[in-house]
Design a protein around this motif. Sequence first.
Motif, PDB file in Angstrom:
ATOM      1  N   GLN A 154     -18.937 104.902 -67.213  1.00 26.82           N
ATOM      2  CA  GLN A 154     -18.091 105.192 -65.892  1.00 26.82           C
ATOM      3  C   GLN A 154     -16.268 106.105 -67.021  1.00 26.82           C
ATOM      4  N   SER A 155     -16.193 105.987 -67.788  1.00 19.87           N
ATOM      5  CA  SER A 155     -14.944 106.184 -69.016  1.00 19.87           C
ATOM      6  C   SER A 155     -14.183 107.273 -68.128  1.00 19.87           C
ATOM      7  N   VAL A 156     -13.094 107.187 -68.472  1.00 20.74           N
ATOM      8  CA  VAL A 156     -12.472 107.904 -67.882  1.00 20.74           C
ATOM      9  C   VAL A 156     -12.119 108.947 -68.961  1.00 20.74           C
ATOM     10  N   GLY A 157     -12.171 108.643 -70.454  1.00 20.70           N
ATOM     11  CA  GLY A 157     -12.173 109.672 -71.076  1.00 20.70           C
ATOM     12  C   GLY A 157     -11.006 109.707 -72.141  1.00 20.70           C
ATOM     13  N   PHE A 158     -10.182 108.287 -72.140  1.00 20.65           N
ATOM     14  CA  PHE A 158      -9.140 107.791 -72.398  1.00 20.65           C
ATOM     15  C   PHE A 158      -9.276 108.994 -74.073  1.00 20.65           C
ATOM     16  N   LYS A 159      -7.951 108.815 -74.442  1.00 21.19           N
ATOM     17  CA  LYS A 159      -7.901 109.113 -76.018  1.00 21.19           C
ATOM     18  C   LYS A 159      -7.200 108.807 -77.067  1.00 21.19           C
ATOM     19  N   GLY A 160      -5.542 108.594 -75.900  1.00 23.64           N
ATOM     20  CA  GLY A 160      -4.348 107.677 -76.560  1.00 23.64           C
ATOM     21  C   GLY A 160      -4.495 106.552 -77.676  1.00 23.64           C
ATOM     22  N   GLU A 161      -3.235 105.868 -77.558  1.00 20.53           N
ATOM     23  CA  GLU A 161      -3.387 104.519 -78.427  1.00 20.53           C
ATOM     24  C   GLU A 161      -3.084 103.271 -77.333  1.00 20.53           C
ATOM     25  N   ILE A 162      -3.806 102.148 -77.641  1.00 26.83           N
ATOM     26  CA  ILE A 162      -3.793 100.714 -76.900  1.00 26.83           C
ATOM     27  C   ILE A 162      -2.741  99.939 -77.137  1.00 26.83           C
ATOM     28  N   TYR A 163      -2.396  99.167 -76.550  1.00 27.16           N
ATOM     29  CA  TYR A 163      -1.534  97.999 -76.972  1.00 27.16           C
ATOM     30  C   TYR A 163      -1.575  96.851 -75.896  1.00 27.16           C
ATOM     31  N   LEU A 164      -2.061  95.897 -76.637  1.00 29.00           N
ATOM     32  CA  LEU A 164      -1.919  94.946 -75.868  1.00 29.00           C
ATOM     33  C   LEU A 164      -1.506  94.011 -75.798  1.00 29.00           C
ATOM     34  N   LEU A 165      -0.855  93.375 -75.430  1.00 29.67           N
ATOM     35  CA  LEU A 165       0.786  92.727 -74.871  1.00 29.67           C
ATOM     36  C   LEU A 165      -0.083  91.111 -75.245  1.00 29.67           C
ATOM     37  N   VAL A 166       0.468  89.897 -75.933  1.00 29.23           N
ATOM     38  CA  VAL A 166      -0.379  88.649 -76.102  1.00 29.23           C
ATOM     39  C   VAL A 166       0.890  87.794 -76.118  1.00 29.23           C
ATOM     40  N   ASP A 167       0.285  86.003 -75.312  1.00 30.11           N
ATOM     41  CA  ASP A 167       1.376  84.909 -75.908  1.00 30.11           C
ATOM     42  C   ASP A 167       1.057  84.102 -75.831  1.00 30.11           C
ATOM     43  N   SER A 168       1.181  83.452 -76.513  1.00 30.42           N
ATOM     44  CA  SER A 168       1.073  81.551 -76.261  1.00 30.42           C
ATOM     45  C   SER A 168       0.274  81.177 -75.013  1.00 30.42           C
ATOM     46  N   SER A 169       0.324  81.592 -73.596  1.00 23.44           N
ATOM     47  CA  SER A 169      -0.841  81.389 -72.580  1.00 23.44           C
ATOM     48  C   SER A 169      -1.997  81.787 -72.474  1.00 23.44           C
ATOM     49  N   VAL A 170      -2.054  83.402 -73.241  1.00 22.15           N
ATOM     50  CA  VAL A 170      -3.248  83.736 -73.258  1.00 22.15           C
ATOM     51  C   VAL A 170      -4.356  82.910 -73.756  1.00 22.15           C
ATOM     52  N   TYR A 171      -5.142  82.632 -73.243  1.00 19.42           N
ATOM     53  CA  TYR A 171      -6.000  81.344 -73.037  1.00 19.42           C
ATOM     54  C   TYR A 171      -7.136  81.519 -73.107  1.00 19.42           C
ATOM     55  N   SER A 172      -8.748  81.040 -73.258  1.00 15.74           N
ATOM     56  CA  SER A 172      -9.906  81.000 -72.214  1.00 15.74           C
ATOM     57  C   SER A 172     -10.570  82.695 -72.220  1.00 15.74           C
ATOM     58  N   SER A 173     -11.142  83.105 -71.302  1.00 16.36           N
ATOM     59  CA  SER A 173     -11.412  84.357 -71.959  1.00 16.36           C
ATOM     60  C   SER A 173     -10.396  85.392 -71.849  1.00 16.36           C
ATOM     61  N   ALA A 174      -9.124  85.007 -71.405  1.00 14.19           N
ATOM     62  CA  ALA A 174      -8.347  85.856 -71.328  1.00 14.19           C
ATOM     63  C   ALA A 174      -8.269  86.207 -73.466  1.00 14.19           C
ATOM     64  N   GLU A 175      -7.584  84.623 -73.873  1.00 17.98           N
ATOM     65  CA  GLU A 175      -7.724  84.673 -75.439  1.00 17.98           C
ATOM     66  C   GLU A 175      -9.404  85.886 -75.912  1.00 17.98           C
ATOM     67  N   GLY A 176     -10.132  85.771 -75.180  1.00 21.67           N
ATOM     68  CA  GLY A 176     -11.590  86.335 -75.176  1.00 21.67           C
ATOM     69  C   GLY A 176     -11.062  88.197 -75.651  1.00 21.67           C
ATOM     70  N   PHE A 177     -10.377  88.519 -75.259  1.00 26.27           N
ATOM     71  CA  PHE A 177      -9.664  89.869 -74.668  1.00 26.27           C
ATOM     72  C   PHE A 177      -8.902  90.693 -76.164  1.00 26.27           C
ATOM     73  N   ALA A 178      -8.112  89.473 -76.249  1.00 24.48           N
ATOM     74  CA  ALA A 178      -7.368  89.820 -77.232  1.00 24.48           C
ATOM     75  C   ALA A 178      -8.339  89.232 -78.863  1.00 24.48           C
ATOM     76  N   ALA A 179      -8.996  88.519 -78.740  1.00 27.00           N
ATOM     77  CA  ALA A 179      -9.897  88.552 -80.141  1.00 27.00           C
ATOM     78  C   ALA A 179     -10.992  89.750 -80.130  1.00 27.00           C
ATOM     79  N   PHE A 180     -11.149  90.241 -79.315  1.00 28.50           N
ATOM     80  CA  PHE A 180     -12.025  91.574 -79.133  1.00 28.50           C
ATOM     81  C   PHE A 180     -11.363  92.274 -79.150  1.00 28.50           C
ATOM     82  N   ALA A 181      -9.761  92.685 -78.836  1.00 26.69           N
ATOM     83  CA  ALA A 181      -9.233  93.997 -79.691  1.00 26.69           C
ATOM     84  C   ALA A 181      -8.787  93.663 -81.212  1.00 26.69           C
TER      85      ALA A 181
END
Length: 450
Positions: free
Chosen positions: A339-366
Amino acid sequence: MRPRFVLPAAFSVAAILLLVSCNRGDLPGKKQLESEQVQASPVAPVASSKVVEELPGAAVSPLTVEQRLEDFDYMWKIIEENYPFLEVNKRLNGEDWLANKEEYRNKIAAVKTDDEFFRRMRFVLSRLNNGHTNFLSKEEYPWYLNTYVQAGFGYEPWINVFQQPNVLARYNQKPLAEQQSPNESNNDINSGEAGSQTGKTSGNVKKVIIEPDQIAYLGMRSFEGSLMEMDSSEIRDFLIEVKDYKTLILDIRGNGGGNSSYWRNNMVPLLINKPITYNTYSLYRGGEYAEAFMQARWLTGGLLPIANIKDEQMPNIPPEATTMFKDYNKNVDIVTPYQSVGFKGEIYLLVDSSVYSSAEGFAAFAKGTGFAMVVGGRTGGDGLGTDPLVAALPNSGYVFRFSLQMGLNSDGSCNEEVKTVPDVEVDPDTSKPLLDQPAIKKVLELAASQ
């Protein structure tokens, strides 16, 4: 409704998930720990923000000294044989946990009450300095049990621990057969389904148009599984609205995790236009206690002898990988558009030291795949792998959790140790208004230079 895991059309290979809510938060400092006034971490979501933690076990017979020591030895053996981060704890925190056994055991022998025993045992586990490793309070017990029951097939070993007679007595709970259906009693889980039908929002998602037709912002404070259903339509509608924008900021600062299906289902498939392959590794100690849990989650079939890991040619593998661990597996995630929306721009992911567990998984993936440019501060770690295991002490019935495997990034570095280092490091402070925050300013600067 049960939490959604992997949408078959979106994923060619089923990803290992962190199901239950996890939040590293600020681990107690040494001075605080020595006073042993330690709060259980992480704390499961609760209905009220003003909950006084209840210690389990008011209605059971007091333990003898021998029973307490037997419980201590039981916990120690499980950690010694199964826990993956003993050497990481030495390197990061200067804590040689195994070397302190006699000191801790003597302190356990000296306690006078069950409450003091619980606090002392919680203190001992806290010295492992891991947000997935802790004893559960009486208040946390129902939430975790309901979460495992909602997950269903594959979580029988977790449920069985919570249903042991000594655990039920300690936490003053009834067996599942005598309880109200979790679907009826867990309002948090049901609220997501109802919200998606009524148009209500959870308050977890923050949407801002920073510059019309150019820059959009989408923030998520939690990946809690009970929010997935309610948040999914809100996220999808917003992504459709901004699909032609040049810049999308995803903000997970302060996000302690929850269920990795949240980002795997609700965001990534909608934002990619071609498949993404992501390789990680999981290392296992090979302890006997973990076997039933691993079999239930289908983790044993693809195991390889740890000696084979040298063939993976990973430059940053921890030195203890080939000496303390027995097996490993290579996790190959192939994420495809859905169900892709067709986004073609730039994506930025904001993180900090509280990003943990599955949120950390997202950061590592990104960062590992280039899905997004990661901006902010170093994350909290322990985001690659599956659910923490649970164990019940044989005499007291107190339940504790602990991390099962060591997750390695694609270069072999330990995610719990190295965490995710942003592509662009900048002060991740969120105390100021959004547009005055250093991380937002940096992204706007980067976007302007594109």
